[in-house]
Design a protein around this motif. Structure first.
Motif, PDB file in Angstrom:
ATOM      1  N   THR A 120       0.842  -1.190   0.000  1.00  0.00           N
ATOM      2  CA  THR A 120       0.000   0.000   0.000  1.00  0.00           C
ATOM      3  C   THR A 120       0.881   1.245   0.000  1.00  0.00           C
ATOM      4  OG1 THR A 120      -1.747  -1.164   1.188  1.00  0.00           O
ATOM      5  CG2 THR A 120      -1.804   1.245   1.263  1.00  0.00           C
ATOM      6  N   SER A 121       0.576   2.200  -0.876  1.00  0.00           N
ATOM      7  CA  SER A 121       1.375   3.424  -0.986  1.00  0.00           C
ATOM      8  C   SER A 121       1.209   4.300   0.246  1.00  0.00           C
ATOM      9  CB  SER A 121       0.970   4.219  -2.226  1.00  0.00           C
ATOM     10  OG  SER A 121       1.287   3.498  -3.390  1.00  0.00           O
ATOM     11  N   ILE A 122       2.336   4.775   0.737  1.00  0.00           N
ATOM     12  CA  ILE A 122       2.391   5.617   1.932  1.00  0.00           C
ATOM     13  C   ILE A 122       3.098   6.923   1.552  1.00  0.00           C
ATOM     14  CG2 ILE A 122       3.343   5.819   4.278  1.00  0.00           C
ATOM     15  CD1 ILE A 122       1.278   3.623   4.064  1.00  0.00           C
ATOM     16  N   LEU A 123       2.532   8.041   1.966  1.00  0.00           N
ATOM     17  CA  LEU A 123       3.191   9.335   1.780  1.00  0.00           C
ATOM     18  C   LEU A 123       3.921   9.676   3.068  1.00  0.00           C
ATOM     19  CD1 LEU A 123       3.718  12.064   0.329  1.00  0.00           C
ATOM     20  CD2 LEU A 123       1.646  12.881   1.458  1.00  0.00           C
ATOM     21  N   CYS A 124       5.228   9.788   2.988  1.00  0.00           N
ATOM     22  CA  CYS A 124       6.042  10.214   4.124  1.00  0.00           C
ATOM     23  C   CYS A 124       6.351  11.695   3.931  1.00  0.00           C
ATOM     24  CB  CYS A 124       7.333   9.406   4.200  1.00  0.00           C
ATOM     25  SG  CYS A 124       7.051   7.644   4.451  1.00  0.00           S
ATOM     26  N   GLU A 125       5.913  12.513   4.875  1.00  0.00           N
ATOM     27  CA  GLU A 125       6.066  13.963   4.773  1.00  0.00           C
ATOM     28  C   GLU A 125       6.964  14.468   5.891  1.00  0.00           C
ATOM     29  OE1 GLU A 125       3.331  18.028   4.779  1.00  0.00           O
ATOM     30  OE2 GLU A 125       2.508  16.167   5.578  1.00  0.00           O
ATOM     31  N   GLU A 126       7.882  15.351   5.538  1.00  0.00           N
ATOM     32  CA  GLU A 126       8.679  16.059   6.536  1.00  0.00           C
ATOM     33  C   GLU A 126       8.306  17.529   6.448  1.00  0.00           C
ATOM     34  OE1 GLU A 126      12.847  15.178   6.830  1.00  0.00           O
ATOM     35  OE2 GLU A 126      12.525  13.143   6.061  1.00  0.00           O
ATOM     36  N   PHE A 127       8.336  18.204   7.592  1.00  0.00           N
ATOM     37  CA  PHE A 127       7.925  19.604   7.618  1.00  0.00           C
ATOM     38  C   PHE A 127       8.649  20.341   8.718  1.00  0.00           C
ATOM     39  CE2 PHE A 127       4.975  17.221  10.269  1.00  0.00           C
ATOM     40  CZ  PHE A 127       4.971  17.945  11.455  1.00  0.00           C
ATOM     41  N   LYS A 128       8.549  21.649   8.656  1.00  0.00           N
ATOM     42  CA  LYS A 128       9.047  22.481   9.746  1.00  0.00           C
ATOM     43  C   LYS A 128       7.901  23.351  10.240  1.00  0.00           C
ATOM     44  CE  LYS A 128      10.903  26.060   6.707  1.00  0.00           C
ATOM     45  NZ  LYS A 128      12.088  26.826   6.325  1.00  0.00           N
ATOM     46  N   VAL A 129       7.909  23.623  11.538  1.00  0.00           N
ATOM     47  CA  VAL A 129       6.905  24.502  12.130  1.00  0.00           C
ATOM     48  C   VAL A 129       7.354  25.931  11.860  1.00  0.00           C
ATOM     49  CG1 VAL A 129       5.782  25.215  14.268  1.00  0.00           C
ATOM     50  CG2 VAL A 129       6.330  22.804  13.907  1.00  0.00           C
ATOM     51  N   VAL A 130       6.490  26.724  11.204  1.00  0.00           N
ATOM     52  CA  VAL A 130       6.843  28.106  10.904  1.00  0.00           C
ATOM     53  C   VAL A 130       6.110  29.099  11.789  1.00  0.00           C
ATOM     54  CG1 VAL A 130       7.564  27.649   8.536  1.00  0.00           C
ATOM     55  CG2 VAL A 130       5.179  28.222   8.988  1.00  0.00           C
ATOM     56  N   TYR A 131       5.059  28.637  12.451  1.00  0.00           N
ATOM     57  CA  TYR A 131       4.324  29.499  13.393  1.00  0.00           C
ATOM     58  C   TYR A 131       3.631  28.606  14.412  1.00  0.00           C
ATOM     59  CZ  TYR A 131       0.860  32.569  15.441  1.00  0.00           C
ATOM     60  OH  TYR A 131       0.088  33.270  16.338  1.00  0.00           O
ATOM     61  N   ARG A 132       3.772  28.941  15.669  1.00  0.00           N
ATOM     62  CA  ARG A 132       3.089  28.206  16.736  1.00  0.00           C
ATOM     63  C   ARG A 132       2.171  29.184  17.459  1.00  0.00           C
ATOM     64  NH1 ARG A 132       4.335  23.426  18.782  1.00  0.00           N
ATOM     65  NH2 ARG A 132       6.451  23.520  17.990  1.00  0.00           N
ATOM     66  N   ALA A 133       0.883  28.829  17.579  1.00  0.00           N
ATOM     67  CA  ALA A 133      -0.090  29.679  18.248  1.00  0.00           C
ATOM     68  C   ALA A 133       0.209  29.746  19.749  1.00  0.00           C
ATOM     69  CB  ALA A 133      -1.507  29.142  18.032  1.00  0.00           C
ATOM     70  N   ILE A 134      -0.169  30.847  20.343  1.00  0.00           N
ATOM     71  CA  ILE A 134      -0.111  30.964  21.791  1.00  0.00           C
ATOM     72  C   ILE A 134      -1.099  29.961  22.344  1.00  0.00           C
ATOM     73  CG2 ILE A 134      -0.544  32.528  23.730  1.00  0.00           C
ATOM     74  CD1 ILE A 134       0.220  34.831  21.856  1.00  0.00           C
ATOM     75  N   ASP A 135      -0.844  29.429  23.524  1.00  0.00           N
ATOM     76  CA  ASP A 135      -1.698  28.406  24.135  1.00  0.00           C
ATOM     77  C   ASP A 135      -3.170  28.741  23.934  1.00  0.00           C
ATOM     78  OD1 ASP A 135      -2.680  26.295  25.561  1.00  0.00           O
ATOM     79  OD2 ASP A 135      -2.118  27.075  27.520  1.00  0.00           O
ATOM     80  N   VAL A 136      -3.886  27.841  23.228  1.00  0.00           N
ATOM     81  CA  VAL A 136      -5.296  28.087  22.911  1.00  0.00           C
ATOM     82  C   VAL A 136      -6.243  27.452  23.927  1.00  0.00           C
ATOM     83  CG1 VAL A 136      -4.968  28.416  20.443  1.00  0.00           C
ATOM     84  CG2 VAL A 136      -5.331  26.108  21.341  1.00  0.00           C
ATOM     85  N   ASN A 137      -5.723  26.856  24.961  1.00  0.00           N
ATOM     86  CA  ASN A 137      -6.594  26.218  25.965  1.00  0.00           C
ATOM     87  C   ASN A 137      -7.108  27.187  26.934  1.00  0.00           C
ATOM     88  OD1 ASN A 137      -6.391  23.678  24.857  1.00  0.00           O
ATOM     89  ND2 ASN A 137      -4.421  23.335  25.819  1.00  0.00           N
TER      90      ASN A 137
END
Length: 110
Positions: free
Chosen positions: A93-110
């Motif tokens: 079965t074909s699997i997409l392996c993705e790598e990424f970087k976080v470019v923005y993190r929200a302030i705690d939304v809880n």
């Protein structure tokens, strides 16, 4: 932390959404559908499930970071997902392996 690369894995099979491409941005939501960060895809690779690399498993960082652990967890997850479809999940079965970087993190939304 902002700027950290992290891989992720998708299963392919009949999905209508376009696959992420290097350079794409995505908004990541939590379980309450609140935006928690923005990522930028840095690399994508499509391979059969049995050919996902030990490097990808290690980078994904789950459990003991081994390929054996990754396969156990993901095989169970994907088999469960496929049980709801007419498609068959197996080692090819074909699997997409993705790598990424976080470019923005929200302030705690809880």
């Amino acid at each position: 932390a902002v700027g950290v690369s992290k891989p992720y894995t998708y299963i392919l099979g009949g999905e209508e959404d376009p696959l992420p491409q290097s350079g794409d941005y995505s908004i990541i939501l939590n379980s309450k559908d609140e935006a928690v960060c923005v990522i930028q895809t840095t690399k994508t690779t499509v391979v059969p499930f049995d050919e996902v690399s030990k490097e990808h498993a290690y980078k994904e960082g789950e459990g003991d970071r081994s390929l054996a652990y990754w396969r156990d967890v993901h095989e169970d997850f994907f088999a469960e997902e496929f049980a709801e479809t007419e498609l068959e999940f197996n080692g090819q079965t074909s699997i997409l392996c993705e790598e990424f970087k976080v470019v923005y993190r929200a302030i705690d939304v809880n």
